[in-house]
Design a protein around this motif. Structure first.
Motif, PDB file in Angstrom:
ATOM      1  N   GLY A  67       0.799  -1.219   0.000  1.00 10.11           N
ATOM      2  CA  GLY A  67       0.000   0.000   0.000  1.00 10.11           C
ATOM      3  C   GLY A  67       0.827   1.262   0.000  1.00 10.11           C
ATOM      4  N   HIS A  68       2.146   1.108   0.008  1.00 14.50           N
ATOM      5  CA  HIS A  68       3.047   2.264   0.005  1.00 14.50           C
ATOM      6  C   HIS A  68       3.908   2.272  -1.262  1.00 14.50           C
ATOM      7  CE1 HIS A  68       2.124   3.549   4.119  1.00 14.50           C
ATOM      8  NE2 HIS A  68       2.042   2.257   4.410  1.00 14.50           N
ATOM      9  N   ARG A  69       4.652   3.350  -1.444  1.00 10.33           N
ATOM     10  CA  ARG A  69       5.508   3.505  -2.623  1.00 10.33           C
ATOM     11  C   ARG A  69       6.967   3.610  -2.199  1.00 10.33           C
ATOM     12  NH1 ARG A  69       4.677   4.817  -7.866  1.00 10.33           N
ATOM     13  NH2 ARG A  69       2.439   5.058  -7.436  1.00 10.33           N
ATOM     14  N   VAL A  70       7.819   2.870  -2.899  1.00 13.49           N
ATOM     15  CA  VAL A  70       9.254   2.862  -2.621  1.00 13.49           C
ATOM     16  C   VAL A  70       9.984   3.621  -3.727  1.00 13.49           C
ATOM     17  CG1 VAL A  70      11.310   1.441  -2.261  1.00 13.49           C
ATOM     18  CG2 VAL A  70       9.090   0.640  -1.438  1.00 13.49           C
ATOM     19  N   GLY A  71      10.823   4.562  -3.343  1.00 11.80           N
ATOM     20  CA  GLY A  71      11.686   5.250  -4.293  1.00 11.80           C
ATOM     21  C   GLY A  71      12.981   4.468  -4.427  1.00 11.80           C
ATOM     22  N   VAL A  72      13.283   4.032  -5.639  1.00 14.18           N
ATOM     23  CA  VAL A  72      14.467   3.207  -5.904  1.00 14.18           C
ATOM     24  C   VAL A  72      15.483   4.035  -6.687  1.00 14.18           C
ATOM     25  CG1 VAL A  72      15.334   1.139  -7.067  1.00 14.18           C
ATOM     26  CG2 VAL A  72      13.133   1.067  -5.877  1.00 14.18           C
ATOM     27  N   ILE A  73      16.691   4.135  -6.158  1.00 18.68           N
ATOM     28  CA  ILE A  73      17.750   4.871  -6.848  1.00 18.68           C
ATOM     29  C   ILE A  73      18.375   3.979  -7.904  1.00 18.68           C
ATOM     30  CG2 ILE A  73      19.944   6.086  -6.586  1.00 18.68           C
ATOM     31  CD1 ILE A  73      19.131   6.678  -3.698  1.00 18.68           C
ATOM     32  N   GLY A  74      18.427   4.496  -9.142  1.00 21.22           N
ATOM     33  CA  GLY A  74      18.975   3.726 -10.262  1.00 21.22           C
ATOM     34  C   GLY A  74      17.933   3.568 -11.347  1.00 21.22           C
ATOM     35  N   ARG A  75      18.320   3.816 -12.565  1.00 25.95           N
ATOM     36  CA  ARG A  75      17.367   3.808 -13.678  1.00 25.95           C
ATOM     37  C   ARG A  75      17.229   2.448 -14.373  1.00 25.95           C
ATOM     38  NH1 ARG A  75      13.374   7.457 -13.710  1.00 25.95           N
ATOM     39  NH2 ARG A  75      14.059   9.618 -13.938  1.00 25.95           N
ATOM     40  N   THR A  76      18.167   1.520 -14.136  1.00 22.14           N
ATOM     41  CA  THR A  76      18.027   0.207 -14.763  1.00 22.14           C
ATOM     42  C   THR A  76      17.031  -0.629 -13.968  1.00 22.14           C
ATOM     43  OG1 THR A  76      19.741  -0.985 -13.516  1.00 22.14           O
ATOM     44  CG2 THR A  76      20.472   0.356 -15.399  1.00 22.14           C
ATOM     45  N   GLN A  77      16.670  -1.781 -14.513  1.00 22.14           N
ATOM     46  CA  GLN A  77      15.700  -2.653 -13.843  1.00 22.14           C
ATOM     47  C   GLN A  77      16.337  -3.524 -12.756  1.00 22.14           C
ATOM     48  OE1 GLN A  77      12.125  -3.099 -14.173  1.00 22.14           O
ATOM     49  NE2 GLN A  77      12.611  -1.010 -14.807  1.00 22.14           N
ATOM     50  N   ILE A  81      14.152  -5.358  -9.851  1.00 22.72           N
ATOM     51  CA  ILE A  81      14.037  -6.818  -9.794  1.00 22.72           C
ATOM     52  C   ILE A  81      14.486  -7.329  -8.427  1.00 22.72           C
ATOM     53  CG2 ILE A  81      14.998  -8.976 -10.720  1.00 22.72           C
ATOM     54  CD1 ILE A  81      15.130  -7.498 -13.468  1.00 22.72           C
ATOM     55  N   LEU A  82      15.585  -6.775  -7.921  1.00 23.66           N
ATOM     56  CA  LEU A  82      16.093  -7.183  -6.611  1.00 23.66           C
ATOM     57  C   LEU A  82      15.069  -6.870  -5.516  1.00 23.66           C
ATOM     58  CD1 LEU A  82      18.135  -8.172  -4.599  1.00 23.66           C
ATOM     59  CD2 LEU A  82      19.464  -6.078  -4.954  1.00 23.66           C
ATOM     60  N   LEU A  83      14.458  -5.702  -5.556  1.00 26.54           N
ATOM     61  CA  LEU A  83      13.444  -5.347  -4.561  1.00 26.54           C
ATOM     62  C   LEU A  83      12.282  -6.331  -4.618  1.00 26.54           C
ATOM     63  CD1 LEU A  83      12.154  -3.576  -2.417  1.00 26.54           C
ATOM     64  CD2 LEU A  83      11.364  -2.037  -4.233  1.00 26.54           C
ATOM     65  N   ARG A  84      11.855  -6.697  -5.806  1.00 23.09           N
ATOM     66  CA  ARG A  84      10.732  -7.632  -5.937  1.00 23.09           C
ATOM     67  C   ARG A  84      11.090  -9.019  -5.417  1.00 23.09           C
ATOM     68  NH1 ARG A  84       8.937  -5.114 -11.736  1.00 23.09           N
ATOM     69  NH2 ARG A  84       7.491  -3.555 -10.902  1.00 23.09           N
ATOM     70  N   VAL A  85      12.345  -9.423  -5.607  1.00 22.67           N
ATOM     71  CA  VAL A  85      12.801 -10.701  -5.041  1.00 22.67           C
ATOM     72  C   VAL A  85      12.753 -10.632  -3.508  1.00 22.67           C
ATOM     73  CG1 VAL A  85      14.805 -12.223  -4.731  1.00 22.67           C
ATOM     74  CG2 VAL A  85      14.244 -11.364  -7.005  1.00 22.67           C
ATOM     75  N   ILE A  86      13.235  -9.528  -2.943  1.00 20.53           N
ATOM     76  CA  ILE A  86      13.231  -9.348  -1.484  1.00 20.53           C
ATOM     77  C   ILE A  86      11.803  -9.390  -0.946  1.00 20.53           C
ATOM     78  CG2 ILE A  86      13.673  -7.680   0.369  1.00 20.53           C
ATOM     79  CD1 ILE A  86      16.100  -6.714  -1.353  1.00 20.53           C
ATOM     80  N   LEU A  87      10.890  -8.693  -1.612  1.00 18.88           N
ATOM     81  CA  LEU A  87       9.498  -8.679  -1.170  1.00 18.88           C
ATOM     82  C   LEU A  87       8.889 -10.067  -1.239  1.00 18.88           C
ATOM     83  CD1 LEU A  87       8.294  -5.394  -2.932  1.00 18.88           C
ATOM     84  CD2 LEU A  87       8.729  -5.704  -0.487  1.00 18.88           C
ATOM     85  N   THR A  88       9.088 -10.753  -2.358  1.00 16.11           N
ATOM     86  CA  THR A  88       8.515 -12.089  -2.542  1.00 16.11           C
ATOM     87  C   THR A  88       9.017 -13.055  -1.482  1.00 16.11           C
ATOM     88  OG1 THR A  88       8.306 -11.732  -4.931  1.00 16.11           O
ATOM     89  CG2 THR A  88       8.267 -14.013  -4.157  1.00 16.11           C
ATOM     90  N   GLU A  89      10.332 -13.060  -1.253  1.00 14.85           N
ATOM     91  CA  GLU A  89      10.910 -13.973  -0.261  1.00 14.85           C
ATOM     92  C   GLU A  89      10.491 -13.595   1.160  1.00 14.85           C
ATOM     93  OE1 GLU A  89      12.271 -16.749  -0.991  1.00 14.85           O
ATOM     94  OE2 GLU A  89      12.233 -16.313  -3.137  1.00 14.85           O
ATOM     95  N   SER A  90      10.051 -12.350   1.355  1.00 16.32           N
ATOM     96  CA  SER A  90       9.569 -11.906   2.664  1.00 16.32           C
ATOM     97  C   SER A  90       8.079 -12.183   2.840  1.00 16.32           C
ATOM     98  CB  SER A  90       9.845 -10.407   2.849  1.00 16.32           C
ATOM     99  OG  SER A  90      11.234 -10.127   2.780  1.00 16.32           O
ATOM    100  N   GLY A  91       7.467 -12.836   1.852  1.00 13.10           N
ATOM    101  CA  GLY A  91       6.051 -13.165   1.930  1.00 13.10           C
ATOM    102  C   GLY A  91       5.137 -12.012   1.579  1.00 13.10           C
ATOM    103  N   ILE A  92       5.667 -11.049   0.831  1.00 17.35           N
ATOM    104  CA  ILE A  92       4.905  -9.860   0.454  1.00 17.35           C
ATOM    105  C   ILE A  92       4.639  -9.899  -1.047  1.00 17.35           C
ATOM    106  CG2 ILE A  92       4.949  -7.333   0.345  1.00 17.35           C
ATOM    107  CD1 ILE A  92       7.040  -7.539   2.699  1.00 17.35           C
ATOM    108  N   ASN A  93       3.404  -9.646  -1.442  1.00 19.47           N
ATOM    109  CA  ASN A  93       3.060  -9.582  -2.856  1.00 19.47           C
ATOM    110  C   ASN A  93       3.671  -8.309  -3.448  1.00 19.47           C
ATOM    111  OD1 ASN A  93       1.938  -9.372  -5.384  1.00 19.47           O
ATOM    112  ND2 ASN A  93      -0.172  -9.692  -4.728  1.00 19.47           N
TER     113      ASN A  93
END
Length: 211
Positions: A67-77, A81-93
């Motif tokens: 329900g929140h927004r994360v500001g990610v530094i860096g223009r490449t994907q 992708i790393l943030l989404r892996v961290i979220l998924t492994e943490s049990g977060i959609n």
């Protein structure tokens, strides 16, 4: 990314690349250039007028991010992708966490953006970009809360491109201490890669000169 393209096209004998990027099939790592750690943090908000007491941060752990927004530094994907892996492994959609990317030259803009509730940077422990970003968000939005990645070891076992790591206390600043104590996180290496066809003599000579 450009150096990987040159390596794949046979126009370069060596390239520098993050270990979580897709490398050419005939590429191999010949040395680790540096280790990049993930810093994820939220902000508490500025004290109310006339008060010196900082409010408590709304986001105290990764589980609070949906329900929140994360500001990610860096223009490449790569960092997204790393943030989404961290979220998924943490049990977060990951679909429930919005992401906005900012270039390294947009840190001040990111820090002031009221739509951003948490922040992510990936770099060495002494990264000037990470330190600048945490300092800027602290000034604009209140004291930062560095968020631990409690599944770091499990994540590293499932995704060998990443490693479990720690951010020591006071890495960003000693006064006030940021973070207050050591924080579990994950890291990804920047590698020097070469085509497998490059001779061992050439690779060995380069590594000796480098180190």
């Amino acid at each position: 990314v450009d150096s990987i393209a040159l390596l794949a096209a046979g126009k370069a004998d060596l390239a520098i690349a993050r270990g979580d990027l897709n490398l050419p099939a005939d590429a191999q790592s010949v040395a680790i250039l540096r280790k990049n750690v993930v810093a994820l943090w939220s902000v508490a908000g500025l004290p109310a007028k006339g008060s010196k007491k900082s409010p408590a941060p709304k986001i105290k752990e990764l589980g609070n991010l949906p329900g929140h927004r994360v500001g990610v530094i860096g223009r490449t994907q790569a960092n997204v992708i790393l943030l989404r892996v961290i979220l998924t492994e943490s049990g977060i959609n990951p679909e429930k966490v919005a992401i906005t990317q900012f270039a390294t030259g947009q840190i001040a803009e990111m820090a002031r953006d009221p739509a951003i509730d948490a922040f992510m940077a990936v770099g060495p422990l002494d990264s000037k970009i990470t330190i600048e970003a945490i300092t800027a968000t602290a000034k604009a939005r209140g004291e930062p809360k560095v968020l631990p990645i409690e599944v770091s070891e499990t994540l590293a076992k499932k995704h060998p491109r990443y490693e479990a790591e720690e951010i020591p206390g006071s890495t960003v600043s000693p006064l006030p201490p940021r973070p207050e104590d050591k924080i579990d996180t994950v890291s990804v290496n920047h590698l020097i890669v070469a085509p497998k066809s490059l001779s061992d003599t050439a690779v060995g000579g380069f590594v000796r000169q480098l180190f």
